[in-house]
Scaffold this active site. Structure first.
Site, PDB file in Angstrom:
ATOM      1  CE  LYS A  37      -2.378 -14.376  -1.133  1.00 42.55           C
ATOM      2  NZ  LYS A  37      -2.092 -13.225  -0.248  1.00 42.55           N
ATOM      3  CG  ASP A  75       5.517 -10.169   1.808  1.00 38.88           C
ATOM      4  OD1 ASP A  75       6.580  -9.780   2.315  1.00 38.88           O
ATOM      5  OD2 ASP A  75       5.361 -11.311   1.347  1.00 38.88           O
ATOM      6  CG  ASP A  93      -1.026 -10.962   2.408  1.00 35.62           C
ATOM      7  OD1 ASP A  93      -0.389 -11.782   1.715  1.00 35.62           O
ATOM      8  OD2 ASP A  93      -0.796  -9.735   2.412  1.00 35.62           O
ATOM      9  CG  ASN A 110      -1.902 -11.045  -3.561  1.00 34.06           C
ATOM     10  OD1 ASN A 110      -2.250 -10.185  -2.757  1.00 34.06           O
ATOM     11  ND2 ASN A 110      -0.761 -11.700  -3.430  1.00 34.06           N
ATOM     12  CG  ASP A 126      -1.331  -5.784   1.890  1.00 31.51           C
ATOM     13  OD1 ASP A 126      -1.282  -7.016   1.660  1.00 31.51           O
ATOM     14  OD2 ASP A 126      -0.469  -4.991   1.483  1.00 31.51           O
ATOM     15  CB  THR A 160       1.859 -15.962   1.691  1.00 39.97           C
ATOM     16  OG1 THR A 160       2.885 -15.093   1.234  1.00 39.97           O
ATOM     17  CG2 THR A 160       2.370 -17.400   1.657  1.00 39.97           C
ATOM     18  N   GLY A 161       1.557 -15.008  -1.232  1.00 39.50           N
ATOM     19  CA  GLY A 161       2.124 -15.137  -2.569  1.00 39.50           C
ATOM     20  C   GLY A 161       3.512 -15.752  -2.513  1.00 39.50           C
TER      21      GLY A 161
END
Length: 285
Positions: free
Chosen positions: A213, A10, A8, A239, A236, A42-43
């Protein structure tokens, strides 16, 4: 043996000021030199993710917008799972009715109808998760989303919903009013075909039910002849759970909450302490 590492961004690979530490950069490049496939999950949109990766000199495939799009290391679109536009309109209406700010992620980039609100919310989120961070640096990083053209302004989201050129990948909603988010989430969960997740207490991430994901990562490794048992996922937040449930080794960041940590095989250091590098070095031994 781990043959693929999915990380991931952020709260995981990035610090509060949206940078990748030298330790993390070195660990990723070492893994790649050893033949390990590294993929970012990642988002973020491709443009927001690649901007940071390019600055750090990292080249790798990217699973974007929680799996709504997958791009090769050279930026070529490998696959996409957009949100049905009628479903996106219904979700947008629910967010507006609950006074929740949101941005729209598309195949052409990310859009907002209120830049000032977008900057202030991002700053508040960064600082709430990293209160020791320098507010000026955090503000600069938040403003870069707009000054660098990573997020663009439109007068109305209908311009995107009614455009044949735009595929809707994700709606990213923010609010510091918990009651607003709870109310919106209750209605959003009633929409068939939509996945509702989050990357923090202050947001909701809305994608197609097929754009997650974990689903994207499973397809990614299968294409490369790598099993999920040979895959490590690092993250973390909520998602990231779909990755954690599928990967052979799941690693939570030290800054993740206890609910996330409890669902992982291991816990590494916090994002500000290069936790990704420590997790990578552990499996490269």
């Amino acid at each position: 043996m781990i043959k693929c590492i999915a990380s991931d961004m952020d709260g995981t690979l990035l610090t509060a000021t949206q940078k990748i530490t030298p330790e993390n950069i070195e660990a990723i490049k070492t893994a790649q030199e050893k033949g390990v496939e590294v993929v970012i999950a990642t988002g973020r949109s491709y443009f927001e993710a690649s901007f940071v990766l390019d600055e750090a000199g990292i080249s790798c495939p990217i699973i974007c917008a929680n799996g709504a799009e997958v791009r090769a290391a050279d930026g070529k679109v490998v696959s996409s799972n957009p949100l049905d536009k009628d479903l996106a309109k219904k979700a947008a209406y629910i967010l507006v009715q609950n006074n929740v700010y949101f941005e729209v992620y598309t195949n052409q980039g990310t859009y907002t109808i209120d830049e000032d609100r977008g900057v202030s919310i991002i700053v508040d989120i960064f600082l709430s998760g990293n209160p020791e961070a320098d507010i000026d640096e955090v503000t600069k990083a938040a403003e870069e989303r707009f000054t660098k053209g990573l997020v663009r302004k439109v007068n109305s989201y209908d311009e995107l919903f009614n455009s044949d050129e735009h595929q809707i990948y994700k709606l990213l909603a923010f609010s510091f009013e918990p009651d607003f988010l709870v109310s919106a989430k209750e209605d959003l969960l009633k929409l068939e075909g939509m996945a509702v997740s989050s990357s923090g207490d202050e947001n909701l991430e809305l994608t197609s039910v097929n754009a997650q994901k974990g689903i994207a990562l499973e397809a990614f490794v299968k294409e490369r002849g790598i099993s999920l048992l040979e895959t490590m996922a690092i993250g973390d937040n909520y998602n990231d759970l779909s990755m954690f449930k599928r990967a052979g080794r799941s690693v939570a960041m030290g800054n993740a909450d206890d609910i996330i940590k409890a669902q992982c095989d291991a816990v590494t250091s916090a994002n500000e302490d290069s936790g990704v590098a420590k997790a990578i070095r552990e499996v490269l031994k």
